[in-house]
Design a protein around this motif. Structure first.
Motif, PDB file in Angstrom:
ATOM      1  N   ASN A   1       0.835  -1.213   0.000  1.00 36.82           N
ATOM      2  CA  ASN A   1       0.000   0.000   0.000  1.00 36.82           C
ATOM      3  C   ASN A   1       0.863   1.254   0.000  1.00 36.82           C
ATOM      4  N   ASP A   2       1.940   1.251   0.789  1.00 32.04           N
ATOM      5  CA  ASP A   2       2.842   2.410   0.824  1.00 32.04           C
ATOM      6  C   ASP A   2       3.475   2.659  -0.543  1.00 32.04           C
ATOM      7  N   MET A   3       3.941   1.585  -1.181  1.00 36.70           N
ATOM      8  CA  MET A   3       4.601   1.718  -2.472  1.00 36.70           C
ATOM      9  C   MET A   3       3.620   2.193  -3.545  1.00 36.70           C
ATOM     10  N   ALA A   4       2.388   1.676  -3.496  1.00 35.80           N
ATOM     11  CA  ALA A   4       1.385   2.062  -4.496  1.00 35.80           C
ATOM     12  C   ALA A   4       0.974   3.523  -4.328  1.00 35.80           C
ATOM     13  N   SER A   5       0.860   3.969  -3.077  1.00 32.86           N
ATOM     14  CA  SER A   5       0.394   5.338  -2.831  1.00 32.86           C
ATOM     15  C   SER A   5       1.382   6.396  -3.309  1.00 32.86           C
ATOM     16  N   SER A   6       2.634   6.003  -3.499  1.00 32.88           N
ATOM     17  CA  SER A   6       3.635   6.966  -3.969  1.00 32.88           C
ATOM     18  C   SER A   6       3.678   7.067  -5.490  1.00 32.88           C
ATOM     19  N   LEU A   7       2.828   6.276  -6.177  1.00 34.33           N
ATOM     20  CA  LEU A   7       2.815   6.264  -7.641  1.00 34.33           C
ATOM     21  C   LEU A   7       1.670   7.116  -8.175  1.00 34.33           C
ATOM     22  N   PRO A   8       1.786   7.625  -9.416  1.00 28.58           N
ATOM     23  CA  PRO A   8       0.649   8.297 -10.061  1.00 28.58           C
ATOM     24  C   PRO A   8      -0.512   7.313 -10.227  1.00 28.58           C
ATOM     25  N   THR A   9      -1.711   7.835 -10.439  1.00 30.41           N
ATOM     26  CA  THR A   9      -2.920   7.008 -10.460  1.00 30.41           C
ATOM     27  C   THR A   9      -2.829   5.861 -11.468  1.00 30.41           C
ATOM     28  N   LEU A  10      -2.476   6.139 -12.729  1.00 24.89           N
ATOM     29  CA  LEU A  10      -2.402   5.087 -13.744  1.00 24.89           C
ATOM     30  C   LEU A  10      -1.315   4.075 -13.412  1.00 24.89           C
ATOM     31  N   LYS A  11      -0.232   4.566 -12.837  1.00 20.88           N
ATOM     32  CA  LYS A  11       0.861   3.659 -12.474  1.00 20.88           C
ATOM     33  C   LYS A  11       0.441   2.744 -11.327  1.00 20.88           C
ATOM     34  N   GLN A  12      -0.461   3.240 -10.458  1.00 17.21           N
ATOM     35  CA  GLN A  12      -0.975   2.398  -9.382  1.00 17.21           C
ATOM     36  C   GLN A  12      -1.762   1.219  -9.956  1.00 17.21           C
ATOM     37  N   VAL A  13      -2.549   1.491 -11.006  1.00 19.79           N
ATOM     38  CA  VAL A  13      -3.311   0.422 -11.652  1.00 19.79           C
ATOM     39  C   VAL A  13      -2.364  -0.617 -12.250  1.00 19.79           C
ATOM     40  N   LYS A  14      -1.315  -0.153 -12.929  1.00 18.98           N
ATOM     41  CA  LYS A  14      -0.340  -1.074 -13.524  1.00 18.98           C
ATOM     42  C   LYS A  14       0.389  -1.859 -12.436  1.00 18.98           C
ATOM     43  N   PHE A  15       0.643  -1.202 -11.299  1.00 14.42           N
ATOM     44  CA  PHE A  15       1.319  -1.873 -10.184  1.00 14.42           C
ATOM     45  C   PHE A  15       0.463  -3.028  -9.654  1.00 14.42           C
ATOM     46  N   ASN A  16      -0.845  -2.777  -9.502  1.00 14.95           N
ATOM     47  CA  ASN A  16      -1.754  -3.837  -9.066  1.00 14.95           C
ATOM     48  C   ASN A  16      -1.838  -4.957 -10.105  1.00 14.95           C
ATOM     49  N   GLU A  17      -1.817  -4.591 -11.384  1.00 13.62           N
ATOM     50  CA  GLU A  17      -1.809  -5.612 -12.441  1.00 13.62           C
ATOM     51  C   GLU A  17      -0.555  -6.472 -12.350  1.00 13.62           C
ATOM     52  N   ALA A  18       0.580  -5.826 -12.124  1.00 13.76           N
ATOM     53  CA  ALA A  18       1.846  -6.569 -12.012  1.00 13.76           C
ATOM     54  C   ALA A  18       1.791  -7.552 -10.848  1.00 13.76           C
ATOM     55  N   LEU A  19       1.239  -7.118  -9.716  1.00 14.51           N
ATOM     56  CA  LEU A  19       1.118  -8.010  -8.556  1.00 14.51           C
ATOM     57  C   LEU A  19       0.180  -9.179  -8.866  1.00 14.51           C
TER      58      LEU A  19
END
Length: 387
Positions: free
Chosen positions: A37-55
């Motif tokens: 959650n900490d790592m995702a919150s430091s990313l831009p919105t679209l990058k957060q979506v890609k981060f969740n996809e990667a996980l």
């Protein structure tokens, strides 16, 4: 006074921001989720979506585990200490390896998702597909005129109550294919179905071991998981091309009569003929252990004793003693047997089995037998009960 309060509040906010984790902490499920959650919150919105996809890609295809809890635990260990860029790079590798049309640099394609499964559903869930059943289409992969077909293409299709293919897009449906033959499981593959144009799975006959294929037929089980349903279909008795199945090369048997080339000792100048290399034993160590256990189960203790050269078992009387030896065995039921090591005329055989004594007590054992080659056969030399 207000100024002091504002200073304290600002200091507290700075400390809170400074405590955010920048790499994965896989020490526990809670720490893992907090760090993600900490790592995702430091990313831009679209990058957060890609981060969740990667996980999601890594949880589904990057670890070997059964069930969400076990998969998340395995994922935490895999990603422990890794930063965001490393996670994206690993997800790219896993997607490419599994033939998934996904890239960390592409626009979001799989929709909103959370590997911990505790977020409120969005207004439209792309995985919530109204399908009634699953259909399987199987096509042959063309080969040459001599060897015939090279394999199969297996495509799952979501259909409605009328058997018509359902139209959808932007989904990320976990799709699993299991191949078995004669009741024995051969392999399991995973992929993501994103729309009806899903290319399915490729089965190459050259990767199917011929000795595991019963009567040149396989059974294919497909499972597709939507938000509300788990759709499954089993297609049995699919014929395969026996000529194209994988057959291991014949073992190379050394010629024990061949005389090695003579060599000259550089110090003495004498001609030295090295001894011939010992012939590699061709018998299967698993067969020896199987016969040993069968003989114990049938109380043929003499035959079982003759299959061993274990000094710890001592004489035949000690070996067959009904109180301190194998003489107390009434029945043995083997569950699994494998040969993890077979080299240089020595081998290990791992066996799990239930042994019942003459008092009716049953004990489950996991035993490693050590064997050595003797006259092109195997003898049991060690016996270890594993915890």
């Amino acid at each position: 006074m207000k100024f002091i309060k504002y200073c304290l509040l600002a200091t507290l906010l700075i400390l809170m921001v400074g405590c955010k984790k920048t790499s994965v902490d896989g020490s526990s499920r809670k720490s893992f989720q907090e760090s993600i959650n900490d790592m995702a919150s430091s990313l831009p919105t679209l990058k957060q979506v890609k981060f969740n996809e990667a996980l999601y890609i890594l949880k589904t295809f990057g670890v070997e585990a059964e069930g969400d809890i076990a998969e998340i635990a395995a994922l935490g260990k895999l990603l422990d200490g890794k930063k965001t860029a490393e996670i994206f790079a690993l997800a790219d590798q896993v997607a490419q390896k599994n033939g998934i049309d996904w890239s960390s640099t592409a626009p979001p394609s799989l929709g909103e998702m959370n590997i911990f499964g505790n977020e409120v559903a969005s207004e439209k869930d792309p995985n919530d597909i109204d399908a009634a059943a699953l259909n399987i289409v199987v096509r042959n992969i063309a080969g040459d005129s001599l060897t015939g077909s090279k394999g199969l293409i297996v495509v799952p299709q979501l259909v409605d109550n009328n058997g018509k293919q359902v139209d959808f897009e932007g989904a990320a449906l976990e799709t699993v294919m299991e191949i078995s033959s004669g009741g024995n499981k051969i392999s399991t593959s995973k992929n993501l179905m994103q729309d009806p144009a899903f290319r399915g799975f490729t089965i190459m006959y050259s990767k199917l071991p011929k000795e595991k294929i019963f009567e040149e037929k396989i059974d294919i089980k497909l499972t597709v998981k939507t938000t509300k349903k788990l759709l499954q279909m089993l297609k049995m008795g699919i014929p395969v091309n026996g000529k194209a199945l994988y057959t291991p090369p014949a073992p190379v048997v050394s010629d024990s009569l061949q005389v090695p080339e003579p060599q000259v000792d550089p110090q003495t100048g004498e001609t030295v003929t090295p001894p011939p290399a010992p012939a590699k034993v061709t018998a299967d160590p698993k067969t020896t252990v199987t016969k040993f256990l069968n003989n114990l189960s049938s109380q043929n203790f003499k035959a079982a004793y003759d299959a061993s050269e274990n000094p710890n078992w001592g004489s035949y009387d000690k070996f067959s003693n009904p109180n301190s030896g194998f003489g107390s065995v009434k029945n043995i039921s083997v569950k699994n047997i494998a040969v993890p090591y077979n080299k240089d005329n020595s081998a290990n055989v791992n066996v799990t089995y239930d042994v019942t004594d003459k008092n009716g007590k049953t004990t489950s054992l996991n035993v490693t037998y050590g064997l050595k080659a003797v006259n092109n056969n195997w003898k049991i030399t060690t016996y270890k009960i594993n915890n």
